[in-house]
Design an enzyme around this catalytic site. Structure first.
Site, mmCIF file in Angstrom:
data_model
loop_
_atom_site.group_PDB
_atom_site.id
_atom_site.type_symbol
_atom_site.label_atom_id
_atom_site.label_comp_id
_atom_site.label_asym_id
_atom_site.label_seq_id
_atom_site.Cartn_x
_atom_site.Cartn_y
_atom_site.Cartn_z
ATOM 1 N N HIS A 108 -4.766 5.087 12.071
ATOM 2 C CA HIS A 108 -3.498 5.755 11.739
ATOM 3 C C HIS A 108 -3.596 6.379 10.345
ATOM 4 O O HIS A 108 -3.059 5.873 9.378
ATOM 5 C CB HIS A 108 -2.306 4.795 11.866
ATOM 6 N N HIS A 165 -6.409 2.882 5.542
ATOM 7 C CA HIS A 165 -6.025 2.058 4.386
ATOM 8 C C HIS A 165 -7.135 1.884 3.359
ATOM 9 O O HIS A 165 -6.840 1.406 2.245
ATOM 10 C CB HIS A 165 -5.528 0.664 4.826
ATOM 11 N N GLU A 184 -4.852 -5.614 11.352
ATOM 12 C CA GLU A 184 -4.666 -4.692 10.226
ATOM 13 C C GLU A 184 -4.853 -5.432 8.902
ATOM 14 O O GLU A 184 -3.963 -6.126 8.432
ATOM 15 C CB GLU A 184 -3.274 -4.067 10.292
ATOM 16 N N HIS A 229 -5.769 -3.699 3.864
ATOM 17 C CA HIS A 229 -4.424 -3.142 3.967
ATOM 18 C C HIS A 229 -4.117 -2.491 2.624
ATOM 19 O O HIS A 229 -4.964 -1.758 2.100
ATOM 20 C CB HIS A 229 -3.402 -4.211 4.381
ATOM 21 N N ASP A 273 2.000 4.859 14.230
ATOM 22 C CA ASP A 273 2.554 3.856 13.321
ATOM 23 C C ASP A 273 4.027 3.584 13.604
ATOM 24 O O ASP A 273 4.805 3.282 12.705
ATOM 25 C CB ASP A 273 2.364 4.237 11.861
ATOM 26 N N ASP A 278 3.370 -1.193 15.344
ATOM 27 C CA ASP A 278 3.710 -2.446 14.667
ATOM 28 C C ASP A 278 4.843 -3.209 15.335
ATOM 29 O O ASP A 278 5.506 -4.022 14.684
ATOM 30 C CB ASP A 278 4.082 -2.163 13.208
ATOM 31 N N HIS A 315 -2.001 2.724 16.857
ATOM 32 C CA HIS A 315 -1.393 1.741 15.961
ATOM 33 C C HIS A 315 0.106 1.683 16.179
ATOM 34 O O HIS A 315 0.817 2.666 15.978
ATOM 35 C CB HIS A 315 -1.678 2.100 14.497
#
Length: 387
Positions: free
Chosen positions: A212, A191, A123, A150, A319, A21, A19
């Site tokens: 993650h 999540h 995500e 999420h 992350d 971003d 993961h």
């Protein structure tokens, strides 16, 4: 294990991180203007660029294609497809160094060409707007996993950081998981609430992942995975890719974060509103500095996941570019060799480190493809919720 041994390991079994971003960071920082931030050069505005990925021994990256759960459904779909488009633009723009991948075979082909395999993970199930047609089109464009929620619940699954609404997965949520199995999309349980984790493990016939998340027994944060779920994940053949987010891995940082939560709530800010909460947290930290998490905190989670789930069920999901603070020793994507060295010093063998870096997630990709092949004759589910 010597530095030379680690160099050889990362040359043949590089890190596949679950993961990152960077796509969202490029939206927030430069509104997708790739001339403004050139990831071919080493920079300071992000945690990630191509030189640092190479230095960190990263040979495969799941790029997160993300939209906040606070967006209206149509806007969330649009933003997610913009993110998918951006990743494809990056792969095209930096084709000498990046290669599109959505299978274990294509990852290995990228390595044979000396390129970093670029995979996509969506995500948050809110980005479907309750449409299985949207899910199928995301898969057609190369999205390989979907995180079921999420920070907020959606119309068919409960989040770990929201008030329970469904008690796990709704009937449509179960249908989403089964359709993901049919099209070869990995079920990502980061999540989600423990009840959703359990329902998804019941529903999925392909190994799920946590892209993650870390161990709740080591740091009691709702984003982490309880031991009973880690045991079930192992039985299902899945992988928990440990994250580096300080408030998820350090009990000391978690206690500080709970102080921030209380202050945010007093100010009328919801902790699961990522944009608002992160801004508040940054302002709070100016007067009340956050304690530091460390590389050793991550080691503790990896060792616990290995102990409970087994060496075949642990991976890495840093992350990067999704948080503003990271542990000492892991401040950007160059930190993986230091982490592997610390594990080697604790007795992890070369074979065990190879499973951690990429062997386990490649096995899961192959297993999901085998399941999808076995379901190839099954008709697609109807397109929309309630249909």
């Amino acid at each position: 294990m010597t530095t030379l041994d680690l160099t050889e390991l990362l040359a043949t079994q590089p890190v596949i991180d679950g993961h990152n971003d960077l796509p969202w960071a490029l939206r927030e920082l430069v509104d997708y203007d790739l001339d403004e931030i050139d990831i071919a050069t080493r920079g300071e505005r992000t945690h990630t660029d191509l030189p640092r990925l190479r230095e960190g021994g990263v040979g495969g990256q799941f790029w997160s294609v993300f939209a906040p759960g606070t967006l209206p459904p149509v806007d969330a779909v649009t933003a997610t497809f913009e993110q998918i488009d951006l990743v494809h633009q990056l792969i095209s723009r930096y084709a000498v160094r990046l290669a599109f991948a959505d299978s274990a075979a294509s990852v290995r082909a990228a390595w044979d060409q000396g390129r970093i395999a670029s995979l996509l993970g969506a995500e948050g199930g809110h980005c479907l707007a309750n449409s299985l047609g949207t899910l199928r089109m995301m898969r057609a464009l190369g999205v390989r996993y979907l995180t079921l929620t999420h920070n907020q619940n959606n119309d068919w699954a409960d989040s770990a950081t929201d008030v329970p609404r469904h008690g796990g997965l709704s009937a449509f949520g179960v249908e989403v998981v089964r359709e993901m199995n049919r099209i070869g999309m990995l079920v990502d349980l980061s999540h989600v609430a423990p009840s959703t984790m359990s329902d998804a493990l019941d529903a999925s016939i392909a190994p799920p992942i946590f892209s993650h998340s870390s161990a709740r027994a080591v740091c009691d944060h709702p984003r982490n995975v309880p031991d009973d779920i880690l045991a079930r994940l192992a039985a299902a053949g899945g992988v928990c890719m440990a994250t580096f987010v300080p408030r998820f891995i350090s009990p000391t940082v978690r206690a500080w974060d709970q102080e921030v939560h209380a202050a945010a709530e007093a100010a009328g800010i919801q902790a699961n509103d990522l944009t608002a909460y992160d801004g508040f947290s940054a302002r709070y930290a100016e007067e009340h500095p956050a304690p530091l998490a460390t590389l050793e905190d991550v080691v503790a989670h990896l060792e616990h996941i290995r102990e409970v789930a087994g060496i075949d069920h642990v991976g890495l999901g840093g992350d990067y570019d999704g948080v503003d603070r990271l542990p000492e020793g892991l401040r950007d994507v160059t930190g993986y060799p230091a982490l592997l060295r610390a594990l080697a010093e604790r007795g992890w063998s070369r074979a065990e480190l190879g499973k951690l870096t990429s062997g386990n997630i490649l096995r899961v990709l192959d297993a999901a493809d085998e399941v999808a092949a076995g379901l190839a004759d099954r008709a697609p589910a109807r397109a929309r919720i309630g249909a």
